[in-house]
Design a protein around this motif. Structure first.
Motif, PDB file in Angstrom:
ATOM      1  N   PRO A 187       0.803  -1.229   0.000  1.00 53.95           N
ATOM      2  CA  PRO A 187       0.000   0.000   0.000  1.00 53.95           C
ATOM      3  C   PRO A 187       0.832   1.273   0.000  1.00 53.95           C
ATOM      4  N   ALA A 188       2.117   1.163   0.369  1.00 57.42           N
ATOM      5  CA  ALA A 188       2.980   2.353   0.419  1.00 57.42           C
ATOM      6  C   ALA A 188       3.653   2.644  -0.912  1.00 57.42           C
ATOM      7  N   LEU A 189       3.463   1.781  -1.914  1.00 58.06           N
ATOM      8  CA  LEU A 189       4.161   1.921  -3.182  1.00 58.06           C
ATOM      9  C   LEU A 189       3.237   2.484  -4.263  1.00 58.06           C
ATOM     10  N   SER A 190       3.844   3.149  -5.230  1.00 60.94           N
ATOM     11  CA  SER A 190       3.077   3.689  -6.346  1.00 60.94           C
ATOM     12  C   SER A 190       3.978   3.787  -7.562  1.00 60.94           C
ATOM     13  N   GLY A 191       3.372   4.089  -8.705  1.00 61.97           N
ATOM     14  CA  GLY A 191       4.150   4.276  -9.921  1.00 61.97           C
ATOM     15  C   GLY A 191       4.088   3.091 -10.858  1.00 61.97           C
ATOM     16  N   PRO A 192       4.658   3.248 -12.047  1.00 64.92           N
ATOM     17  CA  PRO A 192       4.536   2.220 -13.093  1.00 64.92           C
ATOM     18  C   PRO A 192       5.380   0.973 -12.856  1.00 64.92           C
ATOM     19  N   HIS A 193       6.293   0.997 -11.895  1.00 62.00           N
ATOM     20  CA  HIS A 193       7.229  -0.117 -11.721  1.00 62.00           C
ATOM     21  C   HIS A 193       6.819  -1.092 -10.638  1.00 62.00           C
ATOM     22  N   VAL A 194       5.603  -0.926 -10.097  1.00 61.42           N
ATOM     23  CA  VAL A 194       5.037  -1.878  -9.135  1.00 61.42           C
ATOM     24  C   VAL A 194       3.571  -2.092  -9.498  1.00 61.42           C
TER      25      VAL A 194
ATOM     26  N   ASP B  79      13.423   3.705  -8.890  1.00 61.01           N
ATOM     27  CA  ASP B  79      12.134   4.224  -8.445  1.00 61.01           C
ATOM     28  C   ASP B  79      11.736   3.600  -7.112  1.00 61.01           C
ATOM     29  N   LEU B  80      11.982   2.301  -6.955  1.00 60.45           N
ATOM     30  CA  LEU B  80      11.645   1.613  -5.702  1.00 60.45           C
ATOM     31  C   LEU B  80      12.490   2.148  -4.549  1.00 60.45           C
ATOM     32  N   HIS B  81      13.786   2.311  -4.787  1.00 64.23           N
ATOM     33  CA  HIS B  81      14.671   2.786  -3.719  1.00 64.23           C
ATOM     34  C   HIS B  81      14.281   4.183  -3.254  1.00 64.23           C
ATOM     35  N   ARG B  82      13.839   5.012  -4.162  1.00 65.49           N
ATOM     36  CA  ARG B  82      13.433   6.370  -3.785  1.00 65.49           C
ATOM     37  C   ARG B  82      12.140   6.359  -2.986  1.00 65.49           C
ATOM     38  N   GLN B  83      11.438   5.220  -2.983  1.00 67.20           N
ATOM     39  CA  GLN B  83      10.246   5.057  -2.156  1.00 67.20           C
ATOM     40  C   GLN B  83      10.567   4.323  -0.851  1.00 67.20           C
TER      41      GLN B  83
ATOM     42  N   MET C  17       8.591  -8.391 -14.265  1.00 68.52           N
ATOM     43  CA  MET C  17       7.672  -8.466 -15.395  1.00 68.52           C
ATOM     44  C   MET C  17       7.783  -7.172 -16.193  1.00 68.52           C
ATOM     45  N   PHE C  18       7.123  -7.134 -17.345  1.00 70.43           N
ATOM     46  CA  PHE C  18       7.196  -5.947 -18.205  1.00 70.43           C
ATOM     47  C   PHE C  18       5.797  -5.567 -18.669  1.00 70.43           C
TER      48      PHE C  18
ATOM     49  N   GLU D  86       7.851  -0.754 -19.523  1.00 72.13           N
ATOM     50  CA  GLU D  86       8.453  -0.583 -18.209  1.00 72.13           C
ATOM     51  C   GLU D  86       8.572  -1.912 -17.469  1.00 72.13           C
ATOM     52  N   ALA D  87       9.686  -2.078 -16.754  1.00 74.04           N
ATOM     53  CA  ALA D  87       9.839  -3.231 -15.879  1.00 74.04           C
ATOM     54  C   ALA D  87       8.986  -3.042 -14.628  1.00 74.04           C
ATOM     55  N   VAL D  88       8.376  -4.129 -14.172  1.00 75.17           N
ATOM     56  CA  VAL D  88       7.546  -4.110 -12.969  1.00 75.17           C
ATOM     57  C   VAL D  88       8.116  -5.120 -11.982  1.00 75.17           C
ATOM     58  N   LEU D  89       8.385  -4.681 -10.768  1.00 80.02           N
ATOM     59  CA  LEU D  89       8.900  -5.553  -9.720  1.00 80.02           C
ATOM     60  C   LEU D  89       7.730  -6.093  -8.915  1.00 80.02           C
ATOM     61  N   ILE D  90       7.743  -7.391  -8.658  1.00 78.41           N
ATOM     62  CA  ILE D  90       6.669  -8.016  -7.893  1.00 78.41           C
ATOM     63  C   ILE D  90       7.256  -8.797  -6.724  1.00 78.41           C
ATOM     64  N   ASP D  91       6.393  -9.232  -5.833  1.00 77.37           N
ATOM     65  CA  ASP D  91       6.735 -10.084  -4.688  1.00 77.37           C
ATOM     66  C   ASP D  91       7.654  -9.369  -3.702  1.00 77.37           C
TER      67      ASP D  91
END
Length: 482
Positions: A76-83, A135-139, A152-153, A158-163
């Motif tokens: 719930p704390a994450l946002s943006g195209p990479h998650v 992007d994840l690290h900046r969050q 995933m893509f 854009e790459a999407v990080l999961i799990d």
């Protein structure tokens, strides 16, 4: 919740409704969770949805439970195209689940079966994953389980990080660190510091990306597939076989990047995912060291010395993920070397120097734009027959020399910290803004004249950059021109 044979509090079946979500199709049964395609019952939802439900083996699997709780806190704390977009969650008092956006297509795992990949494809993958990690690290999150099945893509690329079950959020409790005393991660991709129980260093994710790039480049894992702590600890002292000895056409710059990612000491790796993405996109700017020329792994004496050093060693403490990313910014100096006055060039140089002195981990990209026509034929030679592009590059390097001498009088400046770029474009402002966006620039420094006929033109360039750049922009004017 679901156990190995599909039973516990609920037996989940297609058509069942849980908290307003209808189970439509069982998609996957993994080692830790089941995945269901779901839809909303009461409202129309254009976004395809997936529900993740943990598998509780034998009714009590602490790692599965805690990891799922971690993911429920972080998503719930994450946002943006990479998650994946977070939608809803259910707790363990009734039915634990996470509902999120369903990313279409397959994970990066499918491409690993085809490795080694063409060099341009694996570099493209590396840039996209590094961008997602930045992007994840900046969050405030370190992923800590970067592997093919967790990338995933989107259809847009854009790459999407999961799990995020093993991840660490700077501002949330680290339940895994509090409750377990074994290294947490996936064996082939774990960084040396993870083996030593450090879970807050963003450079751990860069190590894992280095493992991905090594595998995509050579078709082999750099550290095998260890299944014991003893096997994991070998990466603290035993280096991998250099990629070029396994695949001769690997260019030196790519081996330099991969082996830098795989350094035992985090301080010897890239200091941010943005800096790694930058090097992958600008191979001509990669500073080559002895890593680029290696053809075999270190000998027994060196390995023994590293082994002795690793005994009882403790990794240094680190700042939070977001703080680490902020300590390694990319500064862009956009310089009109061909047209600006000496006073303005000096003013931009002075401002860039001041910013670099306050950011010891920063990378400086020096850039100038060679204006081209949108329709008419361009002239790429100066009157003396020399290349305009090359001449601008030389002028740009001359402009930077006083800055480098002031910043590093002993000429010990970290390799690769300063790079040079001549862009050919009809619109200088658009070129600067696009470069800053593509390369994750944190701060742009540029000049604007304050007198003369070119004031309106250059002023409009700086105004457009200020208006359209996503990062900080400092516009400098020379006092002598006022």
């Amino acid at each position: 919740m679901v156990n190995d044979d599909g039973h516990t509090a609920y037996r989940l079946e297609a058509g069942q409704v849980i908290d307003g979500f209808r189970l439509e199709e069982h998609l996957h049964r993994g080692g830790m969770a089941h995945l269901w395609r779901v839809s909303r019952v009461d409202t129309a939802e254009d976004l395809p949805l997936i529900m993740k439900v943990p598998r509780i083996k034998g009714g009590d699997d602490p790692a599965t439970i805690v990891g799922f709780e971690v993911e429920q806190m972080i998503m719930p704390a994450l946002s943006g195209p990479h998650v994946p977009r977070f939608v809803a969650k259910g707790d363990f008092t009734r039915q634990p689940y996470i509902v999120m956006e369903m990313i279409p297509g397959h994970s990066l795992r499918a491409r690993f079966d085809a490795s080694p990949l063409p060099l341009d494809e694996l570099v493209d993958v590396g840039v996209k994953v590094a961008t997602a990690l930045h992007d994840l690290h900046r969050q405030h999150v370190v992923h800590l389980d970067v592997k093919p099945s967790n990338v995933m893509f989107r259809p847009t690329g854009e790459a999407v990080l999961i799990d995020f079950g093993l991840s660490r959020h700077d501002r949330l409790p680290d339940l895994l660190d509090e409750e377990f005393e074994l290294p947490m991660g996936t064996g082939p991709y774990m960084s040396p510091e993870q083996v030593q129980f450090v879970r807050n260093d963003l450079r751990s994710d860069l190590f894992a990306l280095g493992v991905l790039l090594y595998h995509l480049t050579t078709g082999a894992r750099p550290f095998g597939n260890p299944n014991s702590v003893r096997g994991l600890r070998q990466r603290l002292f035993r280096d991998p076989v250099p990629p070029r000895s396994l695949r001769a056409e690997v260019p030196p710059w790519l081996q330099e990047i991969i082996l830098r990612c795989l350094e035992v000491q985090p301080s010897k790796r890239h200091q941010s995912a943005a800096q790694l993405a930058f090097e992958l996109q600008h191979p001509d700017q990669v500073t080559l060291t002895e890593r680029a020329q290696r053809i075999e792994r270190s000998g027994g004496v060196t390995t023994l010395r590293r082994w002795l050093s690793a005994i009882g060693s403790e990794p240094a403490g680190t700042a939070s993920a977001a703080e680490q990313a902020e300590r390694s910014p990319i500064l862009l100096a956009a310089v009109d070397v061909a047209g600006a006055t000496p006073a303005l060039l000096e003013a931009v140089r002075h401002t860039a120097l001041r910013l670099l002195q306050t950011e010891p981990g920063a990378r400086l990209a020096c850039l100038t734009v060679m204006k081209t026509h949108r329709i008419a034929t361009d002239e790429y030679l100066d009157p003396d027959g020399s290349s305009r592009h090359v001449n601008l590059l030389v002028q740009l390097k001359h402009w930077a020399q006083p800055l480098l001498r002031a910043l590093d009088p002993q000429r010990e400046l970290q390799a690769g910290r300063v790079t040079y770029h001549v862009l050919e474009a009809p619109d200088a402002a658009d070129a600067i803004v696009e470069y800053a966006r593509k390369n994750h620039v944190d701060h742009v420094v540029m000049g604007a004249r304050s007198s003369g006929g070119l004031r309106r033109y250059l002023g409009s360039v700086s105004a457009q950059v200020v208006a359209n750049c996503d990062c900080n922009v400092t516009v400098v004017r020379a006092a002598a021109d006022d």
